[in-house]
Enzyme design. Sequence first.
Site, PDB file in Angstrom:
ATOM      1  N   CYS A   1       0.763  32.970  12.097  1.00 44.32           N
ATOM      2  CA  CYS A   1       1.085  33.562  13.392  1.00 44.32           C
ATOM      3  C   CYS A   1       1.575  32.489  14.348  1.00 44.32           C
ATOM      4  O   CYS A   1       0.883  32.112  15.295  1.00 44.32           O
ATOM      5  CB  CYS A   1      -0.143  34.249  13.972  1.00 44.32           C
ATOM      6  SG  CYS A   1      -0.776  35.460  12.837  1.00 44.32           S
TER       7      CYS A   1
ATOM      8  N   GLU B   1       0.816  -1.223   0.000  1.00 42.32           N
ATOM      9  CA  GLU B   1       0.000   0.000   0.000  1.00 42.32           C
ATOM     10  C   GLU B   1       0.845   1.267   0.000  1.00 42.32           C
ATOM     11  O   GLU B   1       0.815   2.040   0.954  1.00 42.32           O
ATOM     12  CB  GLU B   1      -0.887   0.000   1.255  1.00 42.32           C
ATOM     13  CG  GLU B   1      -1.695  -1.253   1.434  1.00 42.32           C
ATOM     14  CD  GLU B   1      -2.446  -1.275   2.758  1.00 42.32           C
ATOM     15  OE1 GLU B   1      -1.832  -1.015   3.816  1.00 42.32           O
ATOM     16  OE2 GLU B   1      -3.646  -1.519   2.742  1.00 42.32           O
ATOM     17  N   PRO B   2       1.611   1.506  -1.054  1.00 40.85           N
ATOM     18  CA  PRO B   2       2.414   2.731  -1.071  1.00 40.85           C
ATOM     19  C   PRO B   2       1.545   3.969  -1.322  1.00 40.85           C
ATOM     20  O   PRO B   2       0.677   3.947  -2.192  1.00 40.85           O
ATOM     21  CB  PRO B   2       3.360   2.501  -2.252  1.00 40.85           C
ATOM     22  CG  PRO B   2       2.599   1.594  -3.174  1.00 40.85           C
ATOM     23  CD  PRO B   2       1.741   0.721  -2.290  1.00 40.85           C
ATOM     24  N   GLY B   3       1.749   4.990  -0.534  1.00 39.73           N
ATOM     25  CA  GLY B   3       1.078   6.268  -0.779  1.00 39.73           C
ATOM     26  C   GLY B   3       2.132   7.280  -1.183  1.00 39.73           C
ATOM     27  O   GLY B   3       2.280   7.658  -2.347  1.00 39.73           O
ATOM     28  N   ARG B   4       2.931   7.661  -0.180  1.00 38.15           N
ATOM     29  CA  ARG B   4       4.011   8.619  -0.389  1.00 38.15           C
ATOM     30  C   ARG B   4       4.911   8.244  -1.565  1.00 38.15           C
ATOM     31  O   ARG B   4       5.278   9.104  -2.370  1.00 38.15           O
ATOM     32  CB  ARG B   4       4.847   8.665   0.891  1.00 38.15           C
ATOM     33  CG  ARG B   4       6.000   9.644   0.891  1.00 38.15           C
ATOM     34  CD  ARG B   4       6.944   9.332   2.071  1.00 38.15           C
ATOM     35  NE  ARG B   4       6.214   8.932   3.246  1.00 38.15           N
ATOM     36  CZ  ARG B   4       5.800   9.767   4.192  1.00 38.15           C
ATOM     37  NH1 ARG B   4       6.107  11.038   4.116  1.00 38.15           N
ATOM     38  NH2 ARG B   4       5.116   9.321   5.226  1.00 38.15           N
TER      39      ARG B   4
ATOM     40  N   ARG C   1       4.040  19.195   7.580  1.00 42.30           N
ATOM     41  CA  ARG C   1       4.930  18.086   7.938  1.00 42.30           C
ATOM     42  C   ARG C   1       6.192  18.530   8.668  1.00 42.30           C
ATOM     43  O   ARG C   1       6.701  17.829   9.526  1.00 42.30           O
ATOM     44  CB  ARG C   1       5.297  17.262   6.694  1.00 42.30           C
ATOM     45  CG  ARG C   1       4.089  16.492   6.133  1.00 42.30           C
ATOM     46  CD  ARG C   1       4.489  15.475   5.072  1.00 42.30           C
ATOM     47  NE  ARG C   1       5.307  14.425   5.631  1.00 42.30           N
ATOM     48  CZ  ARG C   1       6.618  14.332   5.528  1.00 42.30           C
ATOM     49  NH1 ARG C   1       7.299  15.245   4.839  1.00 42.30           N
ATOM     50  NH2 ARG C   1       7.280  13.345   6.091  1.00 42.30           N
TER      51      ARG C   1
HETATM   52  C1  LIG Z   1      -0.555   5.527   5.852  1.00 37.51           C
HETATM   53  C2  LIG Z   1      -0.757   4.136   5.429  1.00 37.51           C
HETATM   54  C3  LIG Z   1      -0.207   3.687   4.241  1.00 37.51           C
HETATM   55  C4  LIG Z   1       0.630   4.554   3.329  1.00 37.51           C
HETATM   56  O1  LIG Z   1       1.792   4.991   3.913  1.00 37.51           O
HETATM   57  P1  LIG Z   1       2.901   5.722   3.002  1.00 37.51           P
HETATM   58  O2  LIG Z   1       3.949   6.110   3.974  1.00 37.51           O
HETATM   59  O3  LIG Z   1       2.237   6.884   2.365  1.00 37.51           O
HETATM   60  O4  LIG Z   1       3.346   4.718   1.991  1.00 37.51           O
HETATM   61  C5  LIG Z   1      -0.454   2.391   3.870  1.00 37.51           C
HETATM   62  N1  LIG Z   1      -1.210   1.562   4.629  1.00 37.51           N
HETATM   63  C6  LIG Z   1      -1.747   1.966   5.796  1.00 37.51           C
HETATM   64  C7  LIG Z   1      -2.566   1.025   6.575  1.00 37.51           C
HETATM   65  C8  LIG Z   1      -1.542   3.258   6.238  1.00 37.51           C
HETATM   66  O5  LIG Z   1      -2.067   3.653   7.392  1.00 37.51           O
END
Ligand SMILES: *Cc1c(COP(=O)(O)O)cnc(C)c1O
Length: 463
Positions: A391, A320-323, A360
């Site tokens: 501020c 599950e890559p997001g970043r 961040r």
């Molecule tokens: C946040 C999250 C991700 C994605 O994390 P990244 O650091 O963006 O790759 C994947 N799976 C779960 C369950 C998450 O909470």
Amino acid sequence: MSRSAHPAGPRHADVLPEGHYSAPAADLNVLDEKVWSRTVTRDADGALTVGGIAVARLAEEFGTPAYFLDESDFRARCRAWADAFGPDADVFYAGKAFLSRAIVRWLKEEGLNLDVCSGGELTTALDAGMPAERIAFHGNNKTVAEIERAVEAGVGRIVLDSFQEIVRVAHIAQRHGVRQRVQIRVTVGVEAHTHEFIATAHEDQKFGIALADGQAAEAVRRALSLDGLELIGVHSHIGSQIFDMAGFEVSARRVVQLLAEIRDEHGVELPEIDLGGGLGIAYTSDDDPREPHEIAKALSDIVTRECEAAKLRTPRISVEPGRAIVGPTAFTLYEVGTIKPLEGLRTYVSVDGGMSDNIRTALYDAEYSVALVSRTSDAEPMLVRVVGKHCESGDIVVKDAFLPADLAPGDLIAVPATGAYCRSMASNYNHALRPPVVAVRDGEARVIVRRETEEDLLRLDVG
Ligand SMILES: *Cc1c(COP(=O)(O)O)cnc(C)c1O
């Protein structure tokens, strides 16, 4: 203010203050391709271009601050992840990193699946046409209404995060006359951050059900006993911005061990494991992320090896890559407002955004890079801190970086690698108007999330 009217601030190594930063790059005009999206380059005039469009034109048309997202880079990264894992694994993009209807369409077109963790994300995904069976629903406290909608929509999996939720989802599924496909999120006792990880028995955090003490095994027992649930596997997510694969190794080993225990106790081999996301990206030139094919190989080698040792059929893996997908594909463009050199310290460069468009740095002490992008400069490097207009003295975008000493109000600077967790965590602090996200591709720029307006603010404020 003329360019020479303000002193440049400290520049030389022997007068630099303490701080966590590297020496300035040999040439500040060179854009390190590691931290910039793939179509970013400088044109003949020295201005940064993305998708073939110069930043001055983008700033004129869309204003600043704004996020510019390199669409072809985003699509290429989706394909790289899908290709790396191949047909026997599933890649779920973690929508919380950044989600919009355009993103959902691109994911769908490039063959990825999608993680959501709220009703709002689910609505966005469904509205943009993501097939429900390609959606996974996450979260440690999904509301009954959210579960109802997910079950009704027919999401491919719900990731169960507590004992209460096991019962809730089972009841709701039964009421709808379906067996909901679910995974159980377990905490394997691995805390991973960037360059190190800690393996412990327990984890002191809110997510998942602990492997330690047999809690996860008990959750499996209950899930298997309920008619409304089809337990398809076990899920583990160990952290974020991780470079060291050793944490995944421990996680995979512990998850496979649980699968073996389940087989021994129940006589079933669960068909899937999800190893979560958290893969790191380059925010600065010091970061060296791995390519998707290296990550895919490392993960599948670990799982295959552990399964052989436990005499289990190798389960289908999902990640599950997001970043790692969206992070590197966007930069934030700012206009320089005021410049304050603090003698013996650093020069504070204020921009027209700040913690409202990038929390961040304040929240995680994150590191970013920055570059002068409206022109090149041969001036000496100057140690700067890029700060916002809020501020709050913690309103820092880039803690320590170098910009040319002739930097002046009106210059455009850009912070790369802001595609993940910047727009999605943006706020209205000080009644700031959240910036737009503009997709750029092949010489065309198109707003995919528009800039907030003062009317938007007043519309919510019902007086
Ligand atoms: C946040 C999250 C991700 C994605 O994390 P990244 O650091 O963006 O790759 C994947 N799976 C779960 C369950 C998450 O909470």
